[in-house]
Design an enzyme around this catalytic site. Structure first.
Site, PDB file in Angstrom:
ATOM      1  N   GLY A  16     -15.142   8.547  -8.890  1.00 27.13           N
ATOM      2  CA  GLY A  16     -14.345   9.138  -7.816  1.00 27.13           C
ATOM      3  C   GLY A  16     -15.209   9.814  -6.764  1.00 27.13           C
ATOM      4  CE1 TYR A  54      -7.107  -8.987  -9.618  1.00 31.25           C
ATOM      5  CE2 TYR A  54      -6.831 -11.212  -8.763  1.00 31.25           C
ATOM      6  CZ  TYR A  54      -6.319 -10.113  -9.441  1.00 31.25           C
ATOM      7  OH  TYR A  54      -5.045 -10.136  -9.922  1.00 31.25           O
ATOM      8  CB  THR A 189     -25.828  18.225 -20.695  1.00 39.19           C
ATOM      9  OG1 THR A 189     -26.884  18.441 -21.641  1.00 39.19           O
ATOM     10  CG2 THR A 189     -24.764  19.277 -20.878  1.00 39.19           C
ATOM     11  N   GLY A 355      -1.962 -10.582   1.814  1.00 41.10           N
ATOM     12  CA  GLY A 355      -2.811 -11.430   0.978  1.00 41.10           C
ATOM     13  C   GLY A 355      -3.158 -12.736   1.675  1.00 41.10           C
ATOM     14  CB  CYS A 382       0.096  -8.375   6.434  1.00 37.83           C
ATOM     15  SG  CYS A 382      -1.076  -9.232   7.491  1.00 37.83           S
ATOM     16  CG  LEU A 383       1.172 -13.157   2.307  1.00 36.93           C
ATOM     17  CD1 LEU A 383       1.028 -14.445   3.076  1.00 36.93           C
ATOM     18  CD2 LEU A 383       0.277 -13.197   1.066  1.00 36.93           C
ATOM     19  CG  HIS A 508      -2.384  -4.272   6.984  1.00 37.81           C
ATOM     20  ND1 HIS A 508      -2.132  -4.670   5.689  1.00 37.81           N
ATOM     21  CD2 HIS A 508      -2.842  -5.359   7.645  1.00 37.81           C
ATOM     22  CE1 HIS A 508      -2.441  -5.956   5.559  1.00 37.81           C
ATOM     23  NE2 HIS A 508      -2.872  -6.393   6.730  1.00 37.81           N
ATOM     24  CD  GLU A 510      -1.163  -1.496   4.286  1.00 35.15           C
ATOM     25  OE1 GLU A 510      -0.166  -1.528   5.045  1.00 35.15           O
ATOM     26  OE2 GLU A 510      -1.817  -2.517   3.985  1.00 35.15           O
TER      27      GLU A 510
END
Ligand code: GLN
Length: 537
Positions: A16, A54, A189, A355, A382-383, A508, A510
């Protein structure tokens, strides 16, 4: 004088680092500083645009049309920064530039080497980003894990940076893992000692350690880490697994990370306050009043990272609507095998993401049909928008076999076809229709109600578009073309009248959603899903 923070990662990947870097940005921003975040990616691709989701996860698109690493999405979601093509540097870009300069004769007479030519190019790019983005503090996240061969030139450039701009102007933060060993009932550690040792071999002594851990770090453990890693004890920060990623800035703040950074840089800033962030984001996310089940029907469902921004945007919309969004991730190829009903009958909303390629398309189309016929709120991206058009053409307008020329170049009804400007393009890298374009909304449409505006701007990444030849036919049967890029008369939004919430966009949205400011399309999608759920019960 600009200040620079380098963040590195040790022991394992997926700790992260992106979220940690973004959170550091957030706590500094709340102290009134203007920050910028840059991601250095060690792979040789010029950008991730040519990688399979992927392989890489989502490709995050910036306003200016760069295809970048998904960590830039975290940067924009956590902070006020808007990322650009300057915020993501890859090995591919660096070598590309150096080789072009060599061919031009810029280094005439010299042997081109990793040190200094490649490292100089890396440093110049970081300085350029600082200058263009006019930041007080630039946070530079180095991709990969310390010890990788690939990221060595980036680490070497980071080491040199302190020599170039001065000790007080550079800070090194290392994110590491303190694993818990069950059989010994102990946290260990040693891996951290080794990874800090590796960094020191390169010449970097970290100033701060952020320790990812399942268990709390006792004072003894902190002391041990401090002693063995040569880091001040108060700069050993505990980063325990959190319920929400948006808690991380608060966790850093509680331990005084902002103070440690400001003291190192000799910066005097106002005291910070993240109360609003807690109240408007974290508290609402952790204690929702409702819950709602949303299906995401995708082709890359197996990988959590492939739809990162979409999952986050749904989460933001949930936060706004006081609802926990429970995701049902559906592989569209599974729908092809057994039909959409089995998967969609118990959800209150269906999102059809973007996609490339034909695999799984018929499953997406079947999902759109089920949502349209059963009045389940639908958001197509989109797609997902292209599949909505294909479905409507085939099943409502009787255009049997209608398709996108991406999937069937010989279809009788090419309702989605290649953009005119794409026809002459041969190279695949960075050549899609990319970045922000304006879109005019139709008065009285669902889109205009959602956005409460006439003109919006959204980010794109596609080669195919709605074929205007079919506009009249589809319109007659009830499809509304509610958003247009006027300069080229391109359809950007389609929606349906006799449906509670059916809206699909060529772009998009998002990418522009934030935890404390959800994207309106997602916000109202979740609202519609809650209403749908209420009606059903
Ligand atoms: N494959 C489609 C196109 O290129 C959709 C792209 C996408 O979903 N990002 O137009």
């Amino acid at each position: 004088m600009t200040k620079y923070i380098f963040t590195t990662g040790g022991v394992i990947s997926s700790l992260g680092k992106g979220i940690a870097s973004a959170s550091i940005g957030k706590i500094l921003e709340s102290r009134g500083l203007k920050i910028a975040l840059v991601k250095l990616d060690p792979y040789i691709n010029v950008d991730p645009g040519t990688m399979n989701p992927y392989q890489h996860g989502e490709v995050y698109v910036t306003e200016d049309g760069a295809e970048t690493d998904l960590d830039l999405g975290h940067y924009e979601r956590f902070t006020l920064t808007e990322t650009t093509k300057f915020n993501n540097v890859t090995t591919g870009q660096v070598y590309n530039a150096v080789i072009a300069k060599e061919r031009r004769g810029d280094y005439l007479g010299k042997t081109i080497q990793v040190i200094p030519h490649i490292t100089n190019e890396i440093k110049e790019r970081i300085k350029k980003a600082a200058q263009v983005l006019k930041a007080d503090v630039v946070i530079i996240e180095i991709g990969g894990t310390v010890g990788d061969i690939e990221s060595l030139p980036f680490l070497e450039a980071a080491r040199q940076f302190r020599l170039d701009v001065g000790f007080d102007n550079v800070l090194y933060i290392h994110l590491t893992l303190i694993p818990y060993v069950k059989s010994a009932d102990e946290i260990k550690t040693k891996p951290t000692q080794h990874s800090v040792g590796k960094l020191r071999e390169i010449g970097i002594q970290p100033d701060v350690l952020i320790c990812r851990t399942e268990k709390p770090l006792s004072e003894d453990i902190k002391e041990k880490i401090s002693l063995f890693c040569n880091v001040r004890k108060d700069a050993v920060i505990e980063a325990r697994d959190a319920e929400s990623i948006y808690q991380i800035p608060l966790i850093f703040k509680e331990q005084g990370l902002d103070k440690i950074i400001l003291t190192h840089f000799n910066l005097h800033c106002k005291t910070m306050d993240l109360k609003d962030w807690y109240k408007n984001v974290v508290e609402k996310e952790l204690y929702p009043k409702h819950k709602v089940h949303i299906a995401v029907v995708g082709k890359y469902i197996g990988l959590q990272d492939a739809y990162k921004s979409i999952y986050e945007a749904l989460n933001h919309a949930g936060i706004y609507n006081n609802a926990k969004v429970i995701l049902k991730r559906i592989d569209s190829e599974d729908i092809e095998k057994v039909g959409a009903e089995k998967f969609l009958k118990d959800v209150s909303g269906a999102l059809i993401p973007g996609g490339f390629g034909y695999r799984g398309i018929e499953g997406k189309i079947a999902a759109v049909r089920f949502a349209r016929e059963n009045h389940i709120p639908l958001l197509g991206l989109c797609l997902g928008m292209q599949c909505s058009v294909i479905e409507f053409s085939r099943n409502v307008c009787g255009l049997v076999g209608a398709n996108s020329t991406e999937f069937n170049p010989k279809t009788r009804y090419p309702v989605i076809s290649l953009l005119e400007e794409q026809k002459k393009i041969k190279d695949m890298g960075g050549t899609m229709r990319l970045g922000a374009y304006p879109c005019r909304l139709k008065r009285g449409s669902l889109a205009s109600k959602v956005y409460k505006k006439e003109l919006v701007s959204e980010r794109h990444r596609h080669r195919f578009e709605f074929n205007n030849k079919y506009r009249k036919v589809l319109e007659k049967k009830g499809m509304v073309f509610s958003g247009i890029y006027q300069k080229k008369n391109l359809v950007e939004i389609v929606e349906l009248k006799d449906h509670p919430y059916f809206i699909a966009v060529q772009y998009h949205p998002e990418f522009k959603s934030k935890p404390d400011k959800p994207h309106p399309l997602f916000r109202d999608f979740i609202n519609a899903a809650l209403k749908f759920q209420e009606k059903k019960t």
